[in-house]
Design an enzyme around this catalytic site. Structure first.
Site, PDB file in Angstrom:
ATOM      1  CG  ASP A   1      -0.463  35.184  42.075  1.00  0.00           C
ATOM      2  OD1 ASP A   1      -0.299  36.320  42.568  1.00  0.00           O
ATOM      3  OD2 ASP A   1      -0.089  34.900  40.915  1.00  0.00           O
ATOM      4  CB  SER A   2       0.567  37.747  47.374  1.00  0.00           C
ATOM      5  OG  SER A   2      -0.789  37.958  47.726  1.00  0.00           O
TER       6      SER A   2
ATOM      7  CG  ASP B   1      -3.952  37.301  41.541  1.00  0.00           C
ATOM      8  OD1 ASP B   1      -4.288  38.141  40.681  1.00  0.00           O
ATOM      9  OD2 ASP B   1      -3.109  37.532  42.433  1.00  0.00           O
TER      10      ASP B   1
ATOM     11  CE  LYS C   1      -4.266  41.020  40.826  1.00  0.00           C
ATOM     12  NZ  LYS C   1      -2.959  40.438  40.449  1.00  0.00           N
TER      13      LYS C   1
ATOM     14  CD  GLU D   1       3.021  44.390  42.512  1.00  0.00           C
ATOM     15  OE1 GLU D   1       2.091  43.707  42.034  1.00  0.00           O
ATOM     16  OE2 GLU D   1       3.825  43.947  43.356  1.00  0.00           O
TER      17      GLU D   1
HETATM   18  O1  KIV Z   1      -1.160  38.548  44.470  1.00  0.00           O
HETATM   19  C1  KIV Z   1      -1.294  39.676  44.946  1.00  0.00           C
HETATM   20  O2  KIV Z   1      -1.351  39.873  46.154  1.00  0.00           O
HETATM   21  C2  KIV Z   1      -1.375  40.792  44.029  1.00  0.00           C
HETATM   22  C3  KIV Z   1      -1.225  42.163  44.618  1.00  0.00           C
HETATM   23  C4  KIV Z   1       0.217  42.413  44.865  1.00  0.00           C
HETATM   24  C5  KIV Z   1      -1.832  43.210  43.780  1.00  0.00           C
HETATM   25  O3  KIV Z   1      -1.499  40.621  42.861  1.00  0.00           O
END
Ligand code: KIV
Length: 262
Positions: A43-44, A82, A111, A180
């Site tokens: 979700d980044s 995510d 996740k 993280e």
């Molecule tokens: O959303 C994402 O990119 C993440 C990573 C920072 C592990 O959860």
């Protein structure tokens, strides 16, 4: 094809797991060709694709769309999606409904962020056939509660809590754990005490694998780059070369370097 069993075997034989965030089919193909083991539809994307300052506004539809794109491009790598903010915290039933949509879009695992408080939900999903990756340490969806982008687990109490959370998630059936922004020593202890693989981001060299945000490792995010990230385009003549060098550096343990540790 990479499966959760493959990732467990890699942990057992000490082979590092190379993971990158991925949001589209073309990059999924390039990353696979470079030898990336797992693609995280993170979700980044709220920050690196949508220009937001946090991940909080990402929707389930956004995640379904990008998961479908990545799954189209991936034929070998393990695809993890995510669960966005607000799509799983209410109840195990809400989490199941939304995780099922991500699995239908092509994810092989979902996740979610949080520790022991999420154990009931993790058990609910895994007992119904949905593999779950946990996420501890700095959890971006809690950025406002954590008071900003800060290293977690620095005090003895916080470190003990993180260890307890990690065990609770494993006990509930989580198959992987992202750590993280935690001190390298804490990540080393967590990795040693768990049977499941850990994937670090700003968590030192002793996790079973590493993950970076695609835009950070290619040096194309215009915002602030975190201290634990490395721009693999430096000295590389193409994106393909940078991706290959990332995989090689993770596999041979030369990434992360001491400058990336907390
Ligand atoms: O959303 C994402 O990119 C993440 C990573 C920072 C592990 O959860």
């Amino acid at each position: 094809m990479t499966t959760l069993a493959t990732l467990n075997e890699m942990k057992a034989r000490g082979e590092k797991i190379a993971v990158l965030t991925c949001y589209d089919a073309s990059f999924a193909m390039l990353m696979e060709e470079a030898g990336v083991d797992a693609l995280l539809v993170g979700d980044s994307l709220g920050m690196v694709l949508q220009g937001e300052t946090t991940t909080l506004s990402v929707t389930l539809r956004d995640m379904q769309y990008h998961t479908r794109c990545v799954a189209k491009g991936a034929s070998r790598a393990y695809v993890i999606a995510d669960m966005p903010f607000g799509s799983y915290q209410q109840s195990p039933q809400q989490a199941l409904r939304n995780a099922a949509r991500l699995m239908a879009a092509g994810a092989q695992m979902v996740k979610l962020e949080g520790g022991a408080v999420m154990a009931e939900t993790v058990a609910f999903l895994t007992r119904r056939g949905i593999p779950v990756c946990g996420h501890l340490g700095f959890t971006p969806q809690s950025v406002h509660q954590l008071g900003g982008y800060r290293v977690q687990g620095k005090s003895a109490g916080d470190a003990a809590r993180l260890q307890g959370d990690a065990l609770a998630l494993q006990q509930a059936g989580a198959g992987l754990l992202v750590l993280e922004m935690v001190p390298a020593a804490l990540a080393r202890q967590a990795t040693a005490q768990l049977a499941i693989p850990t994937i670090g981001i700003g968590a030192g060299p002793d996790c079973n694998g590493q993950v970076l945000v695609q835009h950070d490792m290619l040096g194309i995010y215009p915002g602030k780059t975190p201290r634990f990230a490395h721009n693999f385009m430096h000295g590389a003549d193409s994106v393909q070369t940078a991706l290959r060098q990332y995989v090689e550096a993770v596999k041979n343990g030369s990434f992360p370097m001491p400058a990336h540790l907390f």
